[in-house]
Design an enzyme around this catalytic site. Structure first.
Site, PDB file in Angstrom:
ATOM      1  N   ASP A 333       0.837  -1.191   0.000  1.00  0.00           N
ATOM      2  CA  ASP A 333       0.000   0.000   0.000  1.00  0.00           C
ATOM      3  C   ASP A 333       0.882   1.255   0.000  1.00  0.00           C
ATOM      4  O   ASP A 333       1.861   1.336   0.744  1.00  0.00           O
ATOM      5  CB  ASP A 333      -0.892  -0.017   1.246  1.00  0.00           C
ATOM      6  CG  ASP A 333      -1.765   1.208   1.376  1.00  0.00           C
ATOM      7  OD1 ASP A 333      -2.625   1.413   0.512  1.00  0.00           O
ATOM      8  OD2 ASP A 333      -1.580   1.958   2.356  1.00  0.00           O
ATOM      9  N   GLU A 369       1.774  -0.363  -5.034  1.00  0.00           N
ATOM     10  CA  GLU A 369       0.832   0.698  -5.372  1.00  0.00           C
ATOM     11  C   GLU A 369       1.702   1.954  -5.498  1.00  0.00           C
ATOM     12  O   GLU A 369       2.160   2.492  -4.501  1.00  0.00           O
ATOM     13  CB  GLU A 369      -0.215   0.881  -4.280  1.00  0.00           C
ATOM     14  CG  GLU A 369      -1.226   1.964  -4.614  1.00  0.00           C
ATOM     15  CD  GLU A 369      -2.197   2.249  -3.481  1.00  0.00           C
ATOM     16  OE1 GLU A 369      -3.381   2.513  -3.769  1.00  0.00           O
ATOM     17  OE2 GLU A 369      -1.775   2.217  -2.305  1.00  0.00           O
TER      18      GLU A 369
END
Length: 678
Positions: A333, A369
């Protein structure tokens, strides 16, 4: 580090560079009573440790750390606050929001500069001593090559909470996710990896609890080694290990969405739960002398991976999940945060260097990401090998092309070839691009073709949260409808999007539930919807769509030309003298420069072969048509004696059939051809 059982007792080890004294707190089995405090008298450098004989797995514990409370200098030690071990392998008990867990006096005119003396132990989950040994039996990681991988992004609870095929007692749990009904569905689809939203232990934000909501997605980590307890039916880590073992037996890899960019402690007004009270100045990136936190994550704080012990914790965590829990990879993330050094994002950062030299992590999948809200936060294409990256350019380009936006054909061409303009450098593979149309963050596929506006009112933020520019289209009616014409148009749009996803070079990712037409009622930010909005409704599943997705994945698997490691650049192949990519118009001609810039150019055809640098004996070919315009005649390429029509999205159940010259390309369709076999 952490609590290690050795058969005679437990060794406890905790890092703190600035503490003056550390105490181990042991609790009763129910976690309600603090039984004793044991000082950690031994210290090697900044590692405080003690061995306590006679303790066994199942012991509940926490820490109290003494040191200066000087927020303006970055120190927030407060021994009145019970602290979770950063290396805890399991947590017991739910966090109970209370002002007592704040290191300062809530409401004081000195804010976080004040000091609170209330004991927080009643409100904080307890760390648990764990024996992580598990009978893995003949477990073997599938180790699916990236070019053969199809990822299925799912939520442990959302996948099973409403699934009639899962035993009621197991719904919403790791064991329920690994039930026969779920595994059979995924095997039938043909996906090779399930990517789970955060399964590290996390907290429910206080502002959500006050509104009667919960942190559904899980991006507020409490412990980087502990599985989230709410997904356990029996409260033991073997449940997670059993889940992984069953997925492996079904030939499916398990990937974890991990959040090493921040913790759940928030900003200077957040709770003191672990890192803040152990060594705030080491664990977090601070500014303005140390009182305030760098907030590149949008959550209030940013972990300091430039510190060697914080970086070690992240690396230890990753290795633990691979070696002890047998997971097959990670999706990071806000990964650009992890690569940000003091001077900015750096592909040669300490984090990337540590990852790339690690022999344990060398064998698992690593997905970034590639963005955050910090300075220079958008880094798509800039991550080093072996990272793959979520490609939002693919998502937005496909949505805009099939919505009918003008001038999108050149962008579609780039996405079909794995976004080489972004990723083809430094020896990276075409599989680097993680291609997706939808993900947990945003509309589901059904909502993408049903809403022009987000509907996030249930989140309690007056619809201000979530993306407003979704490149979506309701095809005539906003929201759910029974109008057969609108339904048919939506179903076709979904098939076109899914077909383009599976025909593109790169690694495809599906959002769980898209294959059955699952809706979130227009909510494109269901992070707090631990209810029917966020859960998949299997009772209304579209079986025709699911069968179509299975067919698409099988088509991709059957043709190596659709899943190549090398990028295609139109170079001439020695085996047949043909380029590995030939772009065409519907009339068979090669588009000229004016065509590529013509807004009316709305039907793109492409002839694909194995890369010129690849298998010189491979003569496989695929011819695909992507038509967002009106129906028109098609001239098939003469590079193949005869073509066979494999797929027509306007006739999803049609079987392969011989193709004839001059056949009509239906409006708004994808067609796929292969050489006709003898």
């Amino acid at each position: 580090m952490g609590a290690s059982f050795d058969g005679e007792g437990v060794n406890f080890a905790l890092f703190s560079a600035h503490a003056e004294r550390v105490e181990l707190c042991l609790f009763s089995p129910d976690g309600r009573k603090e039984m004793c405090r044991i000082p950690l008298r031994e210290r090697d450098g900044d590692i405080w440790h003690v061995h306590v004989g006679g303790l066994t797995p199942g012991t509940l514990y926490g820490y109290r750390v003494h040191g200066p409370y000087a927020p303006e200098g970055g120190h927030r030690f407060n021994p009145h606050k019970l602290l979770i071990d950063p290396y805890a392998r399991q947590l017991s008990g739910r966090l109970k929001w209370s002002d007592a867990m704040m290191g300062y006096k809530v409401g004081s005119n000195r804010a976080d500069l004040s000091f609170d003396t209330r004991d927080s132990a009643f409100a904080v989950p307890k760390s648990v001593v764990v024996d992580p040994s598990f009978n893995w039996g003949p477990d073997r990681a599938p180790r699916t090559p990236m070019h053969d991988t199809v990822i299925y992004e799912a939520h442990v609870k959302g996948m099973t909470a409403l699934h009639a095929g899962v035993e009621k007692a197991l719904r919403g749990s790791y064991l329920g996710l690994a039930s026969d009904a779920v595994l059979e569905h995924l095997q039938k689809l043909g996906v090779t990896a399930i990517e789970l939203l955060p399964a590290h232990a996390f907290l429910d934000d206080r502002f959500l609890v006050a509104k009667g909501l919960r942190n559904y997605w899980g991006y507020q980590t409490l412990g980087f080694f502990a599985p989230e307890p709410r997904y356990m039916s029996r409260g033991e880590i073997w449940e997670f290990q059993t889940m992984v073992r069953r997925f492996h037996a079904a030939g499916i890899e398990v990937l974890l969405d991990v959040v090493y960019n921040h913790s759940g402690e928030g900003d200077e007004l957040g709770p003191t739960l672990s890192f803040r009270g152990i060594d705030n100045r080491s664990y977090y990136r601070l500014r303005d002398g140390g009182r305030f936190y760098v907030n590149d994550t949008g959550t209030g704080n940013t972990l300091n991976l430039t510190h060697p012990m914080v970086l070690r914790m992240v690396m230890d965590s990753l290795r633990y999940w691979v070696e002890v829990m047998h997971v097959d990879g990670f999706r990071f993330d806000l990964a650009s945060v992890l690569g940000r050094e003091l001077h900015g994002f750096d592909p040669q950062s300490g984090f990337f260097d540590a990852i790339r030299q690690d022999p344990v992590l060398a064998r698992v999948k690593l997905i970034a990401e590639p963005w955050d809200i910090g300075p220079g936060g958008y880094q798509l294409g800039n991550f080093p090998h072996p990272f793959s990256e979520w490609n939002d350019k693919f998502r937005d380009g496909l949505r805009r092309f099939w919505r009918g936006d003008a001038g999108m054909v050149p962008d579609l061409a780039k996405r079909l070839l794995g976004s080489a303009e972004r990723f083809d450098a430094a020896g990276r593979a075409a599989t680097t691009s993680i291609n997706f149309v939808t993900a947990h963050d945003g509309f589901t596929l059904e909502d993408l073709v049903s809403f022009t506006m987000k509907r996030n009112f249930a989140n309690g933020e007056e619809n201000r949260d979530g993306h407003s520019d979704n490149h979506s289209d309701n095809l005539g009616v906003e929201g759910a409808t029974s109008d057969p014409a609108v339904r048919a148009a939506r179903d076709l749009r979904k098939r076109n999007l899914l077909a383009t996803l599976m025909l593109a070079q790169g690694t495809p990712m599906l959002l769980a539930g898209d294959e059955i037409g699952n809706s979130q009622q227009g909510n494109n930010n269901a992070y707090a919807q631990d209810n029917e909005i966020g859960w998949i409704d299997w009772s209304k599943g579209d079986k025709r769509l699911s069968a179509f997705v299975s067919r698409l994945i099988a088509l991709r698997k059957a043709h190596r030309v659709l899943r190549q490691r090398r990028f295609l650049h139109g170079r001439v192949r020695a085996v047949d003298g043909l380029p590995d990519v030939i772009w065409r118009r519907a009339d068979g001609s090669v588009p000229n420069p004016e065509d590529w810039h013509d807004p009316a150019f709305r039907c793109l055809c492409v002839e694909l072969r194995r890369a010129a640098e690849g298998d010189l004996a491979d003569r496989e070919a695929i011819f695909a048509v992507f038509n967002v315009g009106c129906a028109q005649k098609l001239t098939l390429p003469d590079t193949v004696p005869a073509w066979q029509l494999l797929l027509d999205t306007t006739r999803p159940e049609a079987r392969p059939e011989p193709a004839r010259q001059g056949l009509e390309i239906p409006a708004n369709s994808v067609l796929v051809f292969a050489p006709k076999s003898d």
